[in-house]
Design a protein around this motif. Sequence first.
Motif, PDB file in Angstrom:
ATOM      1  N   CYS A 155       0.837  -1.201   0.000  1.00 53.74           N
ATOM      2  CA  CYS A 155       0.000   0.000   0.000  1.00 53.74           C
ATOM      3  C   CYS A 155       0.869   1.248   0.000  1.00 53.74           C
ATOM      4  O   CYS A 155       0.649   2.189  -0.782  1.00 53.74           O
ATOM      5  CB  CYS A 155      -0.924   0.024   1.227  1.00 53.74           C
ATOM      6  SG  CYS A 155      -2.254  -1.172   1.085  1.00 53.74           S
ATOM      7  N   LEU A 156       1.875   1.235   0.889  1.00 49.42           N
ATOM      8  CA  LEU A 156       2.776   2.389   0.981  1.00 49.42           C
ATOM      9  C   LEU A 156       3.486   2.610  -0.347  1.00 49.42           C
ATOM     10  O   LEU A 156       3.662   3.755  -0.809  1.00 49.42           O
ATOM     11  CB  LEU A 156       3.796   2.182   2.099  1.00 49.42           C
ATOM     12  CG  LEU A 156       3.232   2.331   3.514  1.00 49.42           C
ATOM     13  CD1 LEU A 156       4.304   2.033   4.563  1.00 49.42           C
ATOM     14  CD2 LEU A 156       2.678   3.748   3.708  1.00 49.42           C
ATOM     15  N   ALA A 157       3.891   1.538  -0.990  1.00 51.18           N
ATOM     16  CA  ALA A 157       4.588   1.632  -2.273  1.00 51.18           C
ATOM     17  C   ALA A 157       3.660   2.253  -3.321  1.00 51.18           C
ATOM     18  O   ALA A 157       4.081   3.069  -4.155  1.00 51.18           O
ATOM     19  CB  ALA A 157       5.042   0.248  -2.726  1.00 51.18           C
ATOM     20  N   LEU A 158       2.380   1.874  -3.269  1.00 54.62           N
ATOM     21  CA  LEU A 158       1.403   2.421  -4.224  1.00 54.62           C
ATOM     22  C   LEU A 158       1.212   3.915  -4.007  1.00 54.62           C
ATOM     23  O   LEU A 158       1.174   4.697  -4.964  1.00 54.62           O
ATOM     24  CB  LEU A 158       0.061   1.699  -4.066  1.00 54.62           C
ATOM     25  CG  LEU A 158      -0.049   0.350  -4.781  1.00 54.62           C
ATOM     26  CD1 LEU A 158      -1.406  -0.283  -4.535  1.00 54.62           C
ATOM     27  CD2 LEU A 158       0.191   0.536  -6.295  1.00 54.62           C
ATOM     28  N   ILE A 159       1.112   4.293  -2.701  1.00 52.83           N
ATOM     29  CA  ILE A 159       0.902   5.710  -2.390  1.00 52.83           C
ATOM     30  C   ILE A 159       2.115   6.528  -2.814  1.00 52.83           C
ATOM     31  O   ILE A 159       2.000   7.559  -3.476  1.00 52.83           O
ATOM     32  CB  ILE A 159       0.643   5.897  -0.872  1.00 52.83           C
ATOM     33  CG1 ILE A 159      -0.702   5.267  -0.512  1.00 52.83           C
ATOM     34  CG2 ILE A 159       0.654   7.388  -0.495  1.00 52.83           C
ATOM     35  CD1 ILE A 159      -0.929   5.119   0.970  1.00 52.83           C
ATOM     36  N   ALA A 160       3.292   6.030  -2.441  1.00 54.23           N
ATOM     37  CA  ALA A 160       4.522   6.775  -2.741  1.00 54.23           C
ATOM     38  C   ALA A 160       4.948   6.606  -4.193  1.00 54.23           C
ATOM     39  O   ALA A 160       5.886   7.266  -4.654  1.00 54.23           O
ATOM     40  CB  ALA A 160       5.639   6.311  -1.811  1.00 54.23           C
ATOM     41  N   LYS A 161       4.257   5.718  -4.894  1.00 55.66           N
ATOM     42  CA  LYS A 161       4.587   5.414  -6.284  1.00 55.66           C
ATOM     43  C   LYS A 161       6.054   5.005  -6.454  1.00 55.66           C
ATOM     44  O   LYS A 161       6.677   5.229  -7.487  1.00 55.66           O
ATOM     45  CB  LYS A 161       4.269   6.613  -7.191  1.00 55.66           C
ATOM     46  CG  LYS A 161       2.794   6.978  -7.205  1.00 55.66           C
ATOM     47  CD  LYS A 161       2.382   7.440  -8.607  1.00 55.66           C
ATOM     48  CE  LYS A 161       0.889   7.535  -8.791  1.00 55.66           C
ATOM     49  NZ  LYS A 161       0.166   8.344  -7.790  1.00 55.66           N
ATOM     50  N   ALA A 162       6.625   4.478  -5.362  1.00 47.92           N
ATOM     51  CA  ALA A 162       7.995   3.957  -5.469  1.00 47.92           C
ATOM     52  C   ALA A 162       8.075   2.691  -4.627  1.00 47.92           C
ATOM     53  O   ALA A 162       7.535   2.633  -3.533  1.00 47.92           O
ATOM     54  CB  ALA A 162       8.985   4.994  -4.941  1.00 47.92           C
ATOM     55  N   MET A 163       8.716   1.677  -5.143  1.00 49.61           N
ATOM     56  CA  MET A 163       8.780   0.378  -4.470  1.00 49.61           C
ATOM     57  C   MET A 163      10.054   0.286  -3.634  1.00 49.61           C
ATOM     58  O   MET A 163      11.144   0.520  -4.147  1.00 49.61           O
ATOM     59  CB  MET A 163       8.798  -0.694  -5.569  1.00 49.61           C
ATOM     60  CG  MET A 163       8.618  -2.073  -5.043  1.00 49.61           C
ATOM     61  SD  MET A 163       6.880  -2.453  -4.871  1.00 49.61           S
ATOM     62  CE  MET A 163       6.897  -4.133  -5.404  1.00 49.61           C
ATOM     63  N   ASP A 164       9.905  -0.029  -2.346  1.00 53.18           N
ATOM     64  CA  ASP A 164      11.104  -0.281  -1.535  1.00 53.18           C
ATOM     65  C   ASP A 164      11.317  -1.790  -1.471  1.00 53.18           C
ATOM     66  O   ASP A 164      10.585  -2.496  -0.781  1.00 53.18           O
ATOM     67  CB  ASP A 164      10.905   0.291  -0.131  1.00 53.18           C
ATOM     68  CG  ASP A 164      12.170   0.139   0.705  1.00 53.18           C
ATOM     69  OD1 ASP A 164      13.067  -0.616   0.277  1.00 53.18           O
ATOM     70  OD2 ASP A 164      12.239   0.754   1.773  1.00 53.18           O
ATOM     71  N   PRO A 165      12.305  -2.288  -2.201  1.00 57.94           N
ATOM     72  CA  PRO A 165      12.476  -3.743  -2.275  1.00 57.94           C
ATOM     73  C   PRO A 165      12.787  -4.376  -0.924  1.00 57.94           C
ATOM     74  O   PRO A 165      12.486  -5.536  -0.691  1.00 57.94           O
ATOM     75  CB  PRO A 165      13.643  -3.914  -3.249  1.00 57.94           C
ATOM     76  CG  PRO A 165      14.329  -2.605  -3.285  1.00 57.94           C
ATOM     77  CD  PRO A 165      13.323  -1.547  -2.957  1.00 57.94           C
ATOM     78  N   TRP A 166      13.347  -3.604   0.016  1.00 59.49           N
ATOM     79  CA  TRP A 166      13.697  -4.157   1.319  1.00 59.49           C
ATOM     80  C   TRP A 166      12.475  -4.688   2.045  1.00 59.49           C
ATOM     81  O   TRP A 166      12.477  -5.787   2.570  1.00 59.49           O
ATOM     82  CB  TRP A 166      14.366  -3.076   2.191  1.00 59.49           C
ATOM     83  CG  TRP A 166      15.823  -3.006   1.939  1.00 59.49           C
ATOM     84  CD1 TRP A 166      16.501  -2.006   1.327  1.00 59.49           C
ATOM     85  CD2 TRP A 166      16.782  -4.008   2.274  1.00 59.49           C
ATOM     86  NE1 TRP A 166      17.831  -2.284   1.251  1.00 59.49           N
ATOM     87  CE2 TRP A 166      18.032  -3.540   1.830  1.00 59.49           C
ATOM     88  CE3 TRP A 166      16.710  -5.265   2.882  1.00 59.49           C
ATOM     89  CZ2 TRP A 166      19.189  -4.268   1.992  1.00 59.49           C
ATOM     90  CZ3 TRP A 166      17.879  -5.968   3.052  1.00 59.49           C
ATOM     91  CH2 TRP A 166      19.096  -5.484   2.603  1.00 59.49           C
ATOM     92  N   HIS A 167      11.455  -3.833   2.072  1.00 59.12           N
ATOM     93  CA  HIS A 167      10.246  -4.208   2.790  1.00 59.12           C
ATOM     94  C   HIS A 167       9.612  -5.452   2.191  1.00 59.12           C
ATOM     95  O   HIS A 167       9.189  -6.366   2.897  1.00 59.12           O
ATOM     96  CB  HIS A 167       9.234  -3.049   2.773  1.00 59.12           C
ATOM     97  CG  HIS A 167       9.622  -1.933   3.693  1.00 59.12           C
ATOM     98  ND1 HIS A 167       9.875  -2.134   5.027  1.00 59.12           N
ATOM     99  CD2 HIS A 167       9.828  -0.612   3.467  1.00 59.12           C
ATOM    100  CE1 HIS A 167      10.214  -0.993   5.587  1.00 59.12           C
ATOM    101  NE2 HIS A 167      10.199  -0.046   4.655  1.00 59.12           N
TER     102      HIS A 167
END
Length: 327
Positions: free
Chosen positions: A256-268
């Motif tokens: 969800c956070l990745a969608l909102i920020a429009k950037a993917m954090d691969p760590w999470h």
Amino acid sequence: MEKKAAGAIISVVVPAYNEEAVIRESYRRLKQVMDGMDLRYELVFVNDGSRDGTMEILRELAKADPLVRAVGFSRNFGHQVAVSAGLDYARGDAVVIIDGDLQDPPEVIPEMVAKWREGFDVVYGKRVKREGEGLFKRLTAFLYYRVLRSMTGQPIPLDTGDFRLMDRSVVDVIRSMPEKNRFLRGMVSWVGFKQAPVEFVRAERFAGESKYPLRAMLKLAGDGIASFSVKPMKFATVLGAALTAGAFVYLVVSLCLALIAKAMDPWHIALAGLLLLDGLIFCVLGMMGTYIGRIYEEAKRRPLYIVSEEVGFGSGGNKTETEGLDD
Ligand code: UDP
Ligand code: MG
């Protein structure tokens, strides 16, 4: 019932390991108490592979007193096994198990016998006070009995050791339970029958020191839980379920956070995936545990049920008699 009357024989089983300093006095006190009762009795001593003079003393006692019998083990097999052997050798209509160091006062035996004659099948000694035992032992014992009860969900009486009287019918059932890791007080509770307590003050050891080092104590404690509960094994399932659920939530939140920020954090994402996998592994372990638990239950080979009474089967409870049956 009539066996419980005057002609009854009581066997007293006494395990002894390196008790040369005590055993004569135990014999004297037991003898005094048993002679004072209107019944026949035998004293069955089990020498659990003592390395001191215990066996010589027992030999001497058995020679001088026809009511004494002594069994000697080839090596030390442990208290619970010594008591089990005593049950095998005892010939009485009821059997009393008592420690050889006089911590269980023989003077309580008449009370146990009285309760037995009232119709109870198991009369167990409940400690209301412990004398001469350190705070550590008292505290660990107090906690242990309570944990044991909650883990096993079985009414193992609190603050009760092996000092007890058992009717012949109970003794025979216990002898038919072939499990190797024996936790007698649990087994006796498991078999049922009519049980009643008598209270007593746990005395100080007459002489010598405890033959139960912490190591043996821990083994007995572990046996108590492991022989009567598969709950510890279920822990894997609980852990697995919790991990899986947590990881799943973590994964969803990260996405969800990745969608909102429009950037993917691969760590999470990687961490969530890893946790998810770990959770699943634990779940599978738990599943395997369930089956191992079943294998364990079967391997104990305990009787499926225990009959304490048969009514209407003809004289002597002989099931093959067909008298009264229409054909
Ligand atoms: N005992 C035994 N085998 C052992 C340890 C102890 O037969 O390996 C006997 C011991 O001689 C005594 C009874 O079991 O009659 C209880 O042991 P102990 O008094 O040492 O235990 P504690 O009362 O300290 O728990
Ligand atoms: Mg003792």
